[in-house]
Design a protein around this motif. Structure first.
Motif, PDB file in Angstrom:
ATOM      1  N   SER A 178      -4.178   3.322   1.239  1.00  0.00           N
ATOM      2  CA  SER A 178      -5.222   4.309   1.566  1.00  0.00           C
ATOM      3  C   SER A 178      -5.307   5.448   0.559  1.00  0.00           C
ATOM      4  O   SER A 178      -6.376   6.043   0.378  1.00  0.00           O
ATOM      5  CB  SER A 178      -4.961   4.939   2.935  1.00  0.00           C
ATOM      6  OG  SER A 178      -4.684   3.970   3.897  1.00  0.00           O
ATOM      7  N   GLN A 181      -8.029   5.212  -1.720  1.00  0.00           N
ATOM      8  CA  GLN A 181      -9.318   5.579  -1.127  1.00  0.00           C
ATOM      9  C   GLN A 181      -9.484   7.099  -1.114  1.00  0.00           C
ATOM     10  O   GLN A 181     -10.550   7.614  -1.398  1.00  0.00           O
ATOM     11  CB  GLN A 181      -9.431   5.035   0.296  1.00  0.00           C
ATOM     12  CG  GLN A 181      -9.776   3.562   0.321  1.00  0.00           C
ATOM     13  CD  GLN A 181      -8.796   2.789   1.164  1.00  0.00           C
ATOM     14  OE1 GLN A 181      -7.714   2.477   0.691  1.00  0.00           O
ATOM     15  NE2 GLN A 181      -9.155   2.474   2.383  1.00  0.00           N
ATOM     16  N   PHE A 267      -6.640   7.937  11.115  1.00  0.00           N
ATOM     17  CA  PHE A 267      -7.666   8.111  10.071  1.00  0.00           C
ATOM     18  C   PHE A 267      -9.019   7.526  10.428  1.00  0.00           C
ATOM     19  O   PHE A 267      -9.948   7.604   9.632  1.00  0.00           O
ATOM     20  CB  PHE A 267      -7.181   7.528   8.741  1.00  0.00           C
ATOM     21  CG  PHE A 267      -6.144   6.451   8.878  1.00  0.00           C
ATOM     22  CD1 PHE A 267      -4.792   6.772   8.803  1.00  0.00           C
ATOM     23  CD2 PHE A 267      -6.502   5.132   9.108  1.00  0.00           C
ATOM     24  CE1 PHE A 267      -3.817   5.785   8.937  1.00  0.00           C
ATOM     25  CE2 PHE A 267      -5.533   4.143   9.243  1.00  0.00           C
ATOM     26  CZ  PHE A 267      -4.184   4.468   9.166  1.00  0.00           C
ATOM     27  N   SER A 297      -9.105  -1.607  11.711  1.00  0.00           N
ATOM     28  CA  SER A 297     -10.369  -1.111  11.157  1.00  0.00           C
ATOM     29  C   SER A 297     -10.884   0.071  11.976  1.00  0.00           C
ATOM     30  O   SER A 297     -10.338   0.391  13.028  1.00  0.00           O
ATOM     31  CB  SER A 297     -11.409  -2.229  11.182  1.00  0.00           C
ATOM     32  OG  SER A 297     -11.768  -2.518  12.523  1.00  0.00           O
ATOM     33  N   PHE A 320     -10.937  -0.449   6.576  1.00  0.00           N
ATOM     34  CA  PHE A 320     -10.099  -1.472   7.200  1.00  0.00           C
ATOM     35  C   PHE A 320      -8.875  -1.706   6.332  1.00  0.00           C
ATOM     36  O   PHE A 320      -8.834  -1.271   5.174  1.00  0.00           O
ATOM     37  CB  PHE A 320     -10.881  -2.786   7.391  1.00  0.00           C
ATOM     38  CG  PHE A 320     -11.493  -3.311   6.113  1.00  0.00           C
ATOM     39  CD1 PHE A 320     -12.782  -2.941   5.755  1.00  0.00           C
ATOM     40  CD2 PHE A 320     -10.781  -4.149   5.275  1.00  0.00           C
ATOM     41  CE1 PHE A 320     -13.355  -3.412   4.579  1.00  0.00           C
ATOM     42  CE2 PHE A 320     -11.345  -4.633   4.099  1.00  0.00           C
ATOM     43  CZ  PHE A 320     -12.634  -4.255   3.746  1.00  0.00           C
ATOM     44  N   GLY A 321      -7.876  -2.345   6.936  1.00  0.00           N
ATOM     45  CA  GLY A 321      -6.664  -2.638   6.180  1.00  0.00           C
ATOM     46  C   GLY A 321      -6.017  -3.902   6.701  1.00  0.00           C
ATOM     47  O   GLY A 321      -6.129  -4.227   7.885  1.00  0.00           O
ATOM     48  N   GLY A 323      -2.528  -6.870   5.872  1.00  0.00           N
ATOM     49  CA  GLY A 323      -1.322  -7.231   5.142  1.00  0.00           C
ATOM     50  C   GLY A 323      -1.530  -8.560   4.441  1.00  0.00           C
ATOM     51  O   GLY A 323      -1.915  -9.545   5.053  1.00  0.00           O
TER      52      GLY A 323
HETATM   53  C1  2NL Z   1      -3.717  -2.077   9.123  1.00  0.00           C
HETATM   54  C2  2NL Z   1      -4.730  -1.050   9.438  1.00  0.00           C
HETATM   55  C3  2NL Z   1      -6.275   0.425   8.438  1.00  0.00           C
HETATM   56  C4  2NL Z   1      -7.585   2.080   7.352  1.00  0.00           C
HETATM   57  C5  2NL Z   1      -6.556   1.178   7.330  1.00  0.00           C
HETATM   58  C6  2NL Z   1      -8.448   3.963   6.066  1.00  0.00           C
HETATM   59  C7  2NL Z   1      -8.399   4.590   4.837  1.00  0.00           C
HETATM   60  C8  2NL Z   1      -9.090   5.743   4.676  1.00  0.00           C
HETATM   61  C9  2NL Z   1      -9.825   6.278   5.696  1.00  0.00           C
HETATM   62  C10 2NL Z   1      -9.834   5.604   6.886  1.00  0.00           C
HETATM   63 CL1  2NL Z   1      -8.993   6.536   3.198  1.00  0.00          CL
HETATM   64  N1  2NL Z   1      -9.164   4.478   7.053  1.00  0.00           N
HETATM   65  N2  2NL Z   1      -7.769   2.823   6.196  1.00  0.00           N
HETATM   66  C11 2NL Z   1      -8.361   2.197   8.484  1.00  0.00           C
HETATM   67  C12 2NL Z   1      -8.078   1.436   9.584  1.00  0.00           C
HETATM   68  C13 2NL Z   1      -7.028   0.532   9.573  1.00  0.00           C
HETATM   69  O1  2NL Z   1      -5.219  -0.446   8.313  1.00  0.00           O
HETATM   70  O2  2NL Z   1      -3.303  -2.786   9.985  1.00  0.00           O
HETATM   71  N3  2NL Z   1      -3.293  -2.178   7.876  1.00  0.00           N
HETATM   72  C14 2NL Z   1      -2.332  -3.147   7.448  1.00  0.00           C
END
Ligand code: 2NL
Length: 367
Positions: A178, A181, A267, A297, A320-321, A323
């Protein structure tokens, strides 16, 4: 007019030097002339016994002779050496008509393959790939993301902190991507202040991440890919369409069931886990009545936008993110995460991909 003896010496030496057959013979001639007891050296030593007038004249003659001999020796040496090189090159010629020994082809690591596939799928949706540093500061990795200093998420993520700082910010190994971002949004907000029109942000951020955690399903270094879209009119509908398309392309299942389930991340607001249909017993993806969590997400939190200098009343977006190891293991049936990093060439030969068949999923998944 030089003295007779020196003339004789010269007329005798020069042809000999010119005819020296090799560098050893040439060295013998040099020693006989200019070595410690060489002819010229002896004549120089004899100068001491002469009258001043005669010594001066003969000394000058000897110097001229010595220079001539030294130059002739050097010229012959250069000729012999270059002839030697030419002879060696001729003798040691390489036969390029010989067939090469077969070299085993390398293989693309499954993690690299997944990253390539993700870039191809999101690339087709208009996303650009962004990268950033693995060593981050705690504002960029946490503060900007609405994770305050004492928020349990900072401890939860088992972050590796470094004994270093960037000004008043602590240095750390990024526990998610992140932070890239954050950097993109901050940069974008600055750029926007100088331009009348700014294109939307539409990026994916693949990369290495780090957490203090190690077992069969966790490695202290692992990979994530996050995504971010920011524009004036982005809705949850865009998020759903984008991720459903991605999952169906990645798992090569056009009818893959996808479920969005309410969740929490600091976030995003609202936040959603994204599940896909599978069969828990057989591991088959796309069929069977079970759900498997794949992604996190949500709509980017207004605080996150504001922290990065973007007005949340004017812009919104989704993020979203996921692995990388996890979705790679699921797609290719790899059971133990630790084998990804052991560099065992037998494992790589089995699970690796041909570099000659790259991921080109933008060519279409329609069936
Ligand atoms: C997961 C979940 C997520 C985000 C990552 C994000 C980044 C910014 C702003 C808002 Cl800069 N959100 N990232 C949002 C939701 C989920 O990751 O399980 N990752 C492995």
């Amino acid at each position: 007019m030089p003295s007779d003896d020196l003339n004789t010496l010269r007329n005798d030496a020069l042809p000999k030097i010119g005819a020296a057959p090799d560098t050893e013979a040439l060295e013998d001639i040099r020693i006989a002339l200019l070595g410690k007891s060489g002819a010229v050296t002896q004549a120089m030593k004899a100068l001491g016994g002469l009258e001043p007038e005669a010594r001066k004249a003969r000394g000058a003659e000897l110097n001229v002779l010595k220079t001539a001999l030294t130059e002739a020796l050097a010229a012959r040496r250069a000729t012999l050496e270059s002839a030697g090189l030419t002879a060696r090159l001729a003798a040691q010629r390489i036969d390029i008509s010989a067939p090469p020994r077969p070299e085993p082809p390398g293989a693309i690591h499954p993690i690299s393959r997944t990253l390539d596939e993700i870039a191809a799928i999101f690339g087709a949706q208009g996303f650009a790939v962004k990268e950033g540093p693995d060593i981050e500061d705690d504002w960029t990795a946490f503060g900007a993301l609405n994770i305050p200093v004492h928020h349990p998420a900072r401890a939860m993520m088992d972050t590796f902190y470094l004994n270093a700082a960037f000004g008043n910010r602590r240095a750390l190994l990024r526990p998610h991507t992140s932070s890239v971002q954050t950097r993109t949004m901050v940069e974008w907000a600055r750029l926007r202040a100088t331009m009348s029109e700014t294109p939307p942000i539409r990026i994916i951020v693949p990369g290495r991440t780090y957490r203090s955690d190690h077992d069969a399903t966790h490695s202290p270094m692992f990979h994530q890919c996050e995504g971010l879209v920011i524009a004036k009119d982005i809705t949850l509908g865009h998020l759903k369409g984008c991720l459903i398309d991605f999952l169906r392309a990645y798992f090569d299942a056009p009818a893959l069931p996808v479920r969005f389930r309410a969740s929490y991340f600091p976030f995003t607001e609202p936040s959603m886990e994204v599940d896909i249909g599978w069969n828990r017993k057989t591991g088959e993806i796309g069929k069977g009545g079970d759900w498997l969590e794949i992604l996190g997400s949500g709509m980017v939190h207004a605080n996150v936008l504001a922290n990065c200098g973007i007005d949340p009343r004017e812009f919104q977006g989704f993020a979203f993110g996921m692995g990388i190891e996890r979705i790679t293991m699921l797609k290719y049936g790899i059971a133990d995460l630790r084998l990804f990093y052991e560099s065992d060439v037998r494992w790589l030969r089995h699970y690796g991909f041909s570099a000659l068949a790259p991921a080109m999923l933008h060519e279409g998944f329609e069936r």
